[in-house]
Design a protein around this motif. Structure first.
Motif, PDB file in Angstrom:
ATOM      1  N   ASN A 181     -10.053   1.587  -1.455  1.00 31.90           N
ATOM      2  CA  ASN A 181     -10.628   1.548  -2.802  1.00 31.90           C
ATOM      3  C   ASN A 181     -10.117   2.645  -3.733  1.00 31.90           C
ATOM      4  O   ASN A 181     -10.163   2.476  -4.958  1.00 31.90           O
ATOM      5  CB  ASN A 181     -12.156   1.629  -2.719  1.00 31.90           C
ATOM      6  N   LEU A 182      -9.664   3.744  -3.146  1.00 31.63           N
ATOM      7  CA  LEU A 182      -9.188   4.847  -3.987  1.00 31.63           C
ATOM      8  C   LEU A 182      -7.675   5.034  -3.878  1.00 31.63           C
ATOM      9  O   LEU A 182      -6.943   4.880  -4.857  1.00 31.63           O
ATOM     10  CB  LEU A 182      -9.900   6.158  -3.602  1.00 31.63           C
ATOM     11  N   HIS A 183      -7.208   5.363  -2.686  1.00 24.68           N
ATOM     12  CA  HIS A 183      -5.806   5.742  -2.526  1.00 24.68           C
ATOM     13  C   HIS A 183      -4.847   4.642  -2.964  1.00 24.68           C
ATOM     14  O   HIS A 183      -3.850   4.917  -3.652  1.00 24.68           O
ATOM     15  CB  HIS A 183      -5.540   6.123  -1.077  1.00 24.68           C
ATOM     16  N   ASN A 189      -6.477  11.801  -5.312  1.00 22.75           N
ATOM     17  CA  ASN A 189      -5.585  12.933  -4.999  1.00 22.75           C
ATOM     18  C   ASN A 189      -5.375  13.116  -3.492  1.00 22.75           C
ATOM     19  O   ASN A 189      -5.383  14.238  -2.982  1.00 22.75           O
ATOM     20  CB  ASN A 189      -6.144  14.236  -5.596  1.00 22.75           C
ATOM     21  N   PHE A 190      -5.180  12.026  -2.781  1.00 28.03           N
ATOM     22  CA  PHE A 190      -4.973  12.105  -1.334  1.00 28.03           C
ATOM     23  C   PHE A 190      -3.510  12.415  -1.008  1.00 28.03           C
ATOM     24  O   PHE A 190      -2.599  12.048  -1.746  1.00 28.03           O
ATOM     25  CB  PHE A 190      -5.371  10.793  -0.665  1.00 28.03           C
ATOM     26  N   ALA A 191      -3.305  13.065   0.114  1.00 32.25           N
ATOM     27  CA  ALA A 191      -1.957  13.346   0.594  1.00 32.25           C
ATOM     28  C   ALA A 191      -1.462  12.172   1.439  1.00 32.25           C
ATOM     29  O   ALA A 191      -2.254  11.361   1.929  1.00 32.25           O
ATOM     30  CB  ALA A 191      -1.946  14.621   1.432  1.00 32.25           C
ATOM     31  N   LEU A 192      -0.155  12.081   1.616  1.00 28.78           N
ATOM     32  CA  LEU A 192       0.424  11.043   2.472  1.00 28.78           C
ATOM     33  C   LEU A 192       0.468  11.557   3.902  1.00 28.78           C
ATOM     34  O   LEU A 192       1.507  11.953   4.420  1.00 28.78           O
ATOM     35  CB  LEU A 192       1.821  10.662   1.971  1.00 28.78           C
ATOM     36  N   GLY A 193      -0.689  11.559   4.535  1.00 27.92           N
ATOM     37  CA  GLY A 193      -0.807  12.061   5.897  1.00 27.92           C
ATOM     38  C   GLY A 193      -2.093  11.581   6.528  1.00 27.92           C
ATOM     39  O   GLY A 193      -2.861  10.817   5.928  1.00 27.92           O
ATOM     40  N   ALA A 194      -2.354  12.027   7.736  1.00 30.40           N
ATOM     41  CA  ALA A 194      -3.526  11.589   8.490  1.00 30.40           C
ATOM     42  C   ALA A 194      -4.756  12.407   8.119  1.00 30.40           C
ATOM     43  O   ALA A 194      -4.657  13.606   7.824  1.00 30.40           O
ATOM     44  CB  ALA A 194      -3.260  11.699   9.985  1.00 30.40           C
ATOM     45  N   TYR A 195      -5.926  11.744   8.137  1.00 28.60           N
ATOM     46  CA  TYR A 195      -7.213  12.374   7.861  1.00 28.60           C
ATOM     47  C   TYR A 195      -8.154  12.120   9.040  1.00 28.60           C
ATOM     48  O   TYR A 195      -8.175  11.025   9.613  1.00 28.60           O
ATOM     49  CB  TYR A 195      -7.837  11.811   6.583  1.00 28.60           C
ATOM     50  N   TRP A 196      -8.934  13.158   9.367  1.00 27.03           N
ATOM     51  CA  TRP A 196      -9.947  13.004  10.404  1.00 27.03           C
ATOM     52  C   TRP A 196     -11.075  12.091   9.925  1.00 27.03           C
ATOM     53  O   TRP A 196     -11.473  12.128   8.759  1.00 27.03           O
ATOM     54  CB  TRP A 196     -10.586  14.343  10.751  1.00 27.03           C
TER      55      TRP A 196
END
Length: 237
Positions: A181-183, A189-196
């Motif tokens: 819904n956001l990215h 403002n998310f990074a292109l990487g993994a999130y917990w």
């Protein structure tokens, strides 16, 4: 104009400016001394500037306390943030809320709205309750066991996020909603990487945790103790 006339003119200007240090009244000769400006009237109101959200967002360094009417959200809004980091708050219970620092409850909210200390990424069918993601990562890479220290630390939030203390980790389902819904819409403002996520797989020890990679939507489980992964907190309203 001779010197005496110039002097008289200057004194007149200074006197006029000095008068504005006192209360000013419109349609009243006795404004309240506690008000810099009082507008009186029995059949008229005060009409603030009426702007769309896009027009509001073009205001350069909006002052703290700046007030306007948002024609998109049908809200009287005030900037409770700083000029560098505006935080527009809806002052109406019936409006949809234009700010990022509202507390929750009244009004109808929508995905992508800056509100409640961050950005809305889920709302119920009535639009009065949902989930908000912080507008910045609380860590660019941390062991899962230290994640709670990261998202509960006010220094890891922007000014809007610091106003709240009920931040938590998203579940895998909620993290995927943030991605969808956001990215994917260029928001958050998310990074292109993994999130917990807070979700785990209990089938083996040590218990692995679920992550979602925001570069490709890949979901995977990895060791919670041997990996440094990004953290993005959420809260409910």
């Amino acid at each position: 104009m001779n010197l005496s006339s110039k002097l008289a003119f200057c004194l007149c200007i200074i006197s006029s400016l000095a008068g504005y240090a006192q209360s000013v009244g419109i349609q009243t000769n006795s404004p309240d001394p506690s008000a810099a400006l009082e507008v009186a009237g029995q059949a008229q109101g005060i009409l603030p500037p009426r702007l769309t959200t896009a027009q509001r967002n073009t205001i350069v360094l909006p002052a703290e306390g700046l007030v306007l009417y948002n024609t998109d959200t049908h809200c009287l809004e005030v900037n409770e943030g700083t000029p560098q980091q505006p935080n527009w708050i809806c002052l109406s219970d019936t409006g949809s809320g234009g700010g990022s620092g509202g507390g929750g409850g009244g009004g109808v909210h929508f995905v992508g709205e800056l509100w409640g200390g961050g950005i809305v990424f889920y709302v119920n069918t009535a639009g009065d309750h949902g989930l908000v993601a912080a507008l910045q990562d609380q860590s660019a890479g941390i062991n899962y066991g230290l994640a709670d220290d990261a998202y509960t630390n006010p220094n890891n939030h922007d000014n809007a996020g610091k106003a709240f203390t009920d931040w938590r980790m998203p579940s895998r389902y909620e993290l995927n909603l943030m991605y969808q819904n956001l990215h994917l819409n260029g928001l958050g403002n998310f990074a292109l990487g993994a999130y917990w996520s807070s979700s785990c797989n209990d089938n083996s020890l040590p218990i692995p945790g679920w992550t979602i990679n925001f570069s490709n939507a890949a979901q995977s489980t990895i060791s919670r103790s041997n990996n440094s992964i990004r953290v993005r907190a959420i809260r409910e309203f």
